[in-house]
Structures are given as structure tokens and as C-alpha cells.
Design a protein around this motif. Structure first.
Motif, PDB file in Angstrom:
ATOM      1  N   GLN A  83       0.829  -1.204   0.000  1.00  0.00           N
ATOM      2  CA  GLN A  83       0.000   0.000   0.000  1.00  0.00           C
ATOM      3  C   GLN A  83       0.862   1.252   0.000  1.00  0.00           C
ATOM      4  OE1 GLN A  83      -2.607  -0.402   3.350  1.00  0.00           O
ATOM      5  NE2 GLN A  83      -3.706  -2.148   2.493  1.00  0.00           N
ATOM      6  N   ARG A  84       1.951   1.214   0.736  1.00  0.00           N
ATOM      7  CA  ARG A  84       2.846   2.374   0.756  1.00  0.00           C
ATOM      8  C   ARG A  84       3.461   2.623  -0.621  1.00  0.00           C
ATOM      9  NH1 ARG A  84       2.818   0.809   6.063  1.00  0.00           N
ATOM     10  NH2 ARG A  84       3.129   2.465   7.602  1.00  0.00           N
ATOM     11  N   PHE A  85       3.855   1.563  -1.295  1.00  0.00           N
ATOM     12  CA  PHE A  85       4.407   1.733  -2.633  1.00  0.00           C
ATOM     13  C   PHE A  85       3.392   2.403  -3.568  1.00  0.00           C
ATOM     14  CE2 PHE A  85       8.557  -0.173  -3.615  1.00  0.00           C
ATOM     15  CZ  PHE A  85       8.922  -0.605  -2.358  1.00  0.00           C
ATOM     16  N   GLU A  86       2.139   2.062  -3.423  1.00  0.00           N
ATOM     17  CA  GLU A  86       1.108   2.671  -4.251  1.00  0.00           C
ATOM     18  C   GLU A  86       0.941   4.147  -3.916  1.00  0.00           C
ATOM     19  OE1 GLU A  86      -0.484   1.000  -6.844  1.00  0.00           O
ATOM     20  OE2 GLU A  86       1.197  -0.283  -6.304  1.00  0.00           O
ATOM     21  N   MET A  87       0.993   4.476  -2.623  1.00  0.00           N
ATOM     22  CA  MET A  87       0.880   5.872  -2.209  1.00  0.00           C
ATOM     23  C   MET A  87       2.076   6.686  -2.715  1.00  0.00           C
ATOM     24  SD  MET A  87      -1.976   6.338  -0.618  1.00  0.00           S
ATOM     25  CE  MET A  87      -2.564   5.231  -1.926  1.00  0.00           C
ATOM     26  N   TRP A  88       3.244   6.083  -2.684  1.00  0.00           N
ATOM     27  CA  TRP A  88       4.431   6.782  -3.174  1.00  0.00           C
ATOM     28  C   TRP A  88       4.346   7.007  -4.680  1.00  0.00           C
ATOM     29  CZ3 TRP A  88       8.351   3.153  -0.206  1.00  0.00           C
ATOM     30  CH2 TRP A  88       8.146   3.332   1.166  1.00  0.00           C
ATOM     31  N   ARG A  89       3.807   6.022  -5.389  1.00  0.00           N
ATOM     32  CA  ARG A  89       3.626   6.171  -6.825  1.00  0.00           C
ATOM     33  C   ARG A  89       2.656   7.310  -7.127  1.00  0.00           C
ATOM     34  NH1 ARG A  89       2.459   1.353  -7.734  1.00  0.00           N
ATOM     35  NH2 ARG A  89       4.511   0.618  -8.394  1.00  0.00           N
ATOM     36  N   LEU A  90       1.599   7.408  -6.323  1.00  0.00           N
ATOM     37  CA  LEU A  90       0.642   8.498  -6.486  1.00  0.00           C
ATOM     38  C   LEU A  90       1.292   9.843  -6.181  1.00  0.00           C
ATOM     39  CD1 LEU A  90      -2.215   9.617  -6.884  1.00  0.00           C
ATOM     40  CD2 LEU A  90      -2.689   9.077  -4.493  1.00  0.00           C
ATOM     41  N   ALA A  91       2.128   9.899  -5.134  1.00  0.00           N
ATOM     42  CA  ALA A  91       2.794  11.151  -4.758  1.00  0.00           C
ATOM     43  C   ALA A  91       3.711  11.655  -5.871  1.00  0.00           C
ATOM     44  CB  ALA A  91       3.584  10.954  -3.469  1.00  0.00           C
ATOM     45  N   VAL A  92       4.467  10.757  -6.480  1.00  0.00           N
ATOM     46  CA  VAL A  92       5.360  11.136  -7.586  1.00  0.00           C
ATOM     47  C   VAL A  92       4.542  11.639  -8.774  1.00  0.00           C
ATOM     48  CG1 VAL A  92       7.037  10.267  -9.255  1.00  0.00           C
ATOM     49  CG2 VAL A  92       7.184   9.555  -6.865  1.00  0.00           C
ATOM     50  N   CYS A  93       3.415  10.985  -9.027  1.00  0.00           N
ATOM     51  CA  CYS A  93       2.546  11.413 -10.122  1.00  0.00           C
ATOM     52  C   CYS A  93       1.997  12.810  -9.879  1.00  0.00           C
ATOM     53  CB  CYS A  93       1.416  10.398 -10.286  1.00  0.00           C
ATOM     54  SG  CYS A  93       0.210  10.826 -11.562  1.00  0.00           S
ATOM     55  N   LEU A  94       1.568  13.082  -8.644  1.00  0.00           N
ATOM     56  CA  LEU A  94       1.037  14.406  -8.312  1.00  0.00           C
ATOM     57  C   LEU A  94       2.117  15.479  -8.408  1.00  0.00           C
ATOM     58  CD1 LEU A  94      -1.175  13.499  -5.211  1.00  0.00           C
ATOM     59  CD2 LEU A  94      -1.952  14.060  -7.512  1.00  0.00           C
ATOM     60  N   ALA A  95       3.334  15.132  -8.007  1.00  0.00           N
ATOM     61  CA  ALA A  95       4.431  16.091  -8.098  1.00  0.00           C
ATOM     62  C   ALA A  95       4.758  16.403  -9.553  1.00  0.00           C
ATOM     63  CB  ALA A  95       5.670  15.546  -7.390  1.00  0.00           C
ATOM     64  N   GLY A  96       4.577  15.423 -10.429  1.00  0.00           N
ATOM     65  CA  GLY A  96       4.793  15.684 -11.848  1.00  0.00           C
ATOM     66  C   GLY A  96       3.779  16.660 -12.410  1.00  0.00           C
ATOM     67  N   GLU A  97       2.570  16.651 -11.861  1.00  0.00           N
ATOM     68  CA  GLU A  97       1.526  17.554 -12.334  1.00  0.00           C
ATOM     69  C   GLU A  97       1.612  18.916 -11.660  1.00  0.00           C
ATOM     70  OE1 GLU A  97      -3.365  17.568 -12.870  1.00  0.00           O
ATOM     71  OE2 GLU A  97      -2.327  15.852 -11.951  1.00  0.00           O
ATOM     72  N   PHE A  98       2.021  18.941 -10.375  1.00  0.00           N
ATOM     73  CA  PHE A  98       2.153  20.200  -9.627  1.00  0.00           C
ATOM     74  C   PHE A  98       3.551  20.246  -9.008  1.00  0.00           C
ATOM     75  CE2 PHE A  98      -2.224  18.622  -9.307  1.00  0.00           C
ATOM     76  CZ  PHE A  98      -2.914  19.647  -9.950  1.00  0.00           C
TER      77      PHE A  98
END
Length: 414
Positions: A268-283
């Protein structure tokens, strides 16, 4: 009697003791004690003209925490989601209190033995908690009144700090009774860490062992103790290898790295980290805004970020990592400021490694290690732990820096 009750020194020690004693039992009491410490220390800044000298000594750290606070405020002002609450900024604002708290501890000339007493109070409180768990026959993971991971990491930090002080890492000498007491409560805290089932706490213990090896080999040149530490660490690794959660960790890591594995906590943490990197790419600049991680999941879950997780959208309030949480909510500016503050603390610990700096180095590195899987500033009581323990570590380095005059509170009033 009245003079004792009016002593700022005793009030400060009492509030710190209350904060740590309340940890396993009642978080709100601890947070209230911390807030009183912040108020007390801030008020004291206006009564002593040595403030400028103290801030000059900590100017890099002061700039670091000010930068984090400013970026947190800006990221919330320009947030992408109006639902993000303003209270999410509060923990980052509280980081500013490191400077006045360090100032107050130094101006009141709090001794190492008195700070050790505060750690003993924390250890006794955890020892009572552990005894209660045994008496009641509780069979689950020990977690106090919080998450088992947060509780286990806290117990590990307090255990290792108690051990390091008991082995004489502080520049000031402690009595044998104090050192033995620290060792006993440290052992109890370490066992509580084990009962919490928190695997990330192993990193905290490893950091303490490595710092111990470095200290006794470089500063003390005691190879007997170095070999003993290495032997104990080796035996501990063999013991931990047989525990169910440790054996499960290897398979969980392999499956989580492949992506799409979210049935375990690490997955679950790996998924959250993947989401965080994706959000940082957008903002990339200021992120989605402090407090906006939960709401960002509603927009960018599977379609944009390819996040595969079993929980419902918006279920997670944080990225389960201080680094990824900062990246997602405050962008690359916030991450750089956060890393800058942590690196400053590590550098300060290394600079004064021979004179109590090892304690600050351990405290900073332990929070950095715990921050890999937990957001350190997600809750008020967690940021309060960070601030108080870091402040204690900074003050243990030197209460009278070289080249700076020593002025008593009585002589420094306006």
C-alpha cells in the motif's frame, strides 16, 4: 515554596516530563503540555537580550524551519483543492518553535542530568504501559493510543536515546544510578518496540548501533565495546529472522516492487508513493497544497497515475512517508526545504560528534529513517515529539558555545 513554583526552570522540566509521560495514555494531554512549552519559550524571548546571539548560532536551522513554514503556507494558499483544511498547516508552523525552545533550555541552564530525568520519566511511563499489557493479557500489537507503527518508532527512539546516554555519550558525566536507570528503562522500551511489531524500527536500532560503533572506535577507542556491539547486533539479526513479520517482509518487498500489490502494508505504501510522484509531476512547484493529498486521490487515482490499491478513493490522508508526502503536497520546493533542515541537523551532529553531537546525530537520523514509511508531521503529537527531541539534542551539544560569552538570565534581562 513559592520561589520553587515560580521557577521557569522547574516549570519547563515539569511540562516536558508531562508531555513524554502522557504519550502511551492520552495524546491530548501531551499536546497541551507541548503547546504550553511553545508559549512559555516564546514569551521568554522578549525578556532576554541574548536572543540575537542565540539565533545567530542557530541561524541555519532557523532559516530552514522558516522556509518549511513559509512554503507550507504558500502551498495552502495556492492549493488545488478548497476542501484542504487550514489546520494542516499548523504542524509546519510549529517547527518554528525549535529555536525558542532551544533558547529557553539553554538560558535556564538545564543540565544533562535533568534532561536524562525527563527521558527516565518517559521510560517509566512506557514501562507501566507494558506491565499493564502483560497483566491484561493483551495479544495484539502494542500501540498505546495511536498507530502501532508510530508508537513502535517512538519507543525505539526513546530506547536508543536512553541507551546512548547510559553509555556516556553526553559530554557531562551522569551518576551511575542515573545511567543504570536509563539502561533499565531503555531495555523496557526496546521490548515494547518489539511487541509493537514495527519493522521500520529496526532501522532506528541499526542507526544507534552504527553510531555506537563509530563513537567507541573513534572517540573512546574501546575495541572491546565495539566488538560487543557487533556481536549483539549479529545475534539480534538471527533472532529477528525467525519472527513471522520479518520472514514475510522479503516476499512483500518483492511483490510490491513489481507494482499493483496492495494487500500488505508495504504494498500500500508503494502505491501511495507512486501516487505522490505522479502528483508532483503535475504540480511540481508547490504541490497540491498542504492537506490536499486526500482530495487529490479523488481525481488522480487510476486513470492518470496507474495506482492499483484496494482501498476506496480518498481513504488515505497521507502518503505514508514524510518525503513523498512533502513532495506531493508542497512540491519540490517543500522537499528541498525539508531535506535542507534534516541535513543541517545531521551536519550539526557530525560537527560536534565528540561532544554530545552523537545524540543529535542519532535523533535526526532516526527521524529520517522513520520518515521513510511515516509522515512525521501528519499529527500534532508527532511533530511535538520531533521538536522536543531535536531541541534536547541541540542543547546537549553545547550550552556555552566557543567564542560566545556566558550570560546568566539575571544579567541578560532587558
Amino acid at each position: 515554596m513559592l520561589s520553587i513554583l515560580s521557577s521557569p526552570r522547574l516549570w519547563l522540566l515539569a511540562l516536558m516530563a508531562i508531555f513524554f509521560a502522557a504519550q502511551p495514555w492520552h495524546r491530548d494531554v501531551g499536546v497541551t503540555a507541548f503547546q504550553l512549552i511553545c508559549l512559555f519559550s516564546t514569551c521568554c524571548l522578549f525578556f532576554f537580550r541574548t536572543l540575537i546571539d542565540q539565533v545567530r548560532e542557530l541561524k541555519v536551522l532557523a532559516i530552514g524551519v522558516s522556509g518549511i513554514a513559509a512554503i507550507a503556507v504558500l502551498s495552502w494558499i495556492f492549493r488545488e483543492y478548497d476542501e484542504a483544511p487550514i489546520r494542516a498547516v499548523k504542524p509546519y508552523i510549529f517547527l518554528l518553535s525549535i529555536v525558542p525552545i532551544v533558547f529557553l533550555i539553554r538560558i535556564q541552564r538545564i543540565k544533562t542530568s535533568e534532561l536524562a530525568f525527563v527521558l527516565i520519566v518517559a521510560g517509566v511511563s512506557l514501562l507501566v504501559y507494558g506491565t499493564q499489557q502483560f497483566v491484561t493479557g493483551y495479544t495484539g500489537r502494542w500501540d498505546g493510543v495511536e498507530n502501532a507503527v508510530e508508537f513502535g518508532n517512538y519507543a525505539a527512539v526513546m530506547a536508543c536515546l536512553s541507551f546512548l546516554l547510559s553509555f556516556g555519550f553526553a559530554r557531562d558525566r551522569l551518576s551511575w544510578l542515573t545511567r543504570i536507570t536509563l539502561f533499565i528503562v531503555g531495555a523496557a522500551e526496546l521490548y515494547i518496540t518489539y511487541k509493537s511489531g514495527t519493522r521500520s524500527s529496526l532501522g532506528i536500532v541499526l542507526i544507534a548501533v552504527l553510531i555506537g560503533v563509530a563513537y567507541f572506535s573513534v572517540v573512546r577507542k574501546s575495541w572491546v565495546i565495539v566488538l560487543t556491539l557487533c556481536l549483539v547486533s549479529l545475534l539480534s539479526m538471527f533472532m529477528l529472522k525467525d519472527t513471522p513479520r520479518a520472514k514475510f517482509l522479503q516476499s512483500e518487498v518483492v511483490q510490491a516492487m513489481d507494482g499493483g500489490y496492495a494487500s500488505g502494508s508495504l504494498g500500500q505504501r508503494f502505491e501511495m508513493w507512486r501516487l505522490a510522484v505522479c502528483l508532483a509531476g503535475e504540480f511540481p512547484v508547490l504541490g497540491v497544497g498542504v492537506g490536499g493529498f486526500k482530495y487529490a486521490q479523488l481525481d488522480s487515482w487510476k486513470s492518470d497515475c496507474d495506482v492499483k490499491i484496494t482501498a476506496r478513493k480518498g481513504y488515505y490522508h497521507q502518503a505514508h512517508s514524510v518525503y513523498f508526502q512533502t513532495l506531493a503536497t508542497m512540491g519540490y520546493l517543500g522537499l528541498i526545504a525539508m531535506l535542507g533542515m534534516l541535513i543541517t541537523l545531521v551536519t550539526l551532529g557530525l560537527r560536534y560528534f565528540k561532544s554530545s553531537g552523537a545524540l543529535l546525530l542519532f535523533t535526526a537520523l532516526s527521524f529520517m529513517a522513520a520518515g521513510l514509511t511515516v509522515d512525521l508531521y501528519f499529527k500534532d503529537f508527532m511533530v511535538a515529539r520531533f521538536i522536543l527531541l531535536i531541541s534536547i539534542g541541540v542543547c546537549l551539544i553545547s550550552r556555552a558555545p566557543v567564542g560566545q560569552s556566558t550570560t546568566t538570565p539575571a544579567d541578560s534581562k532587558v
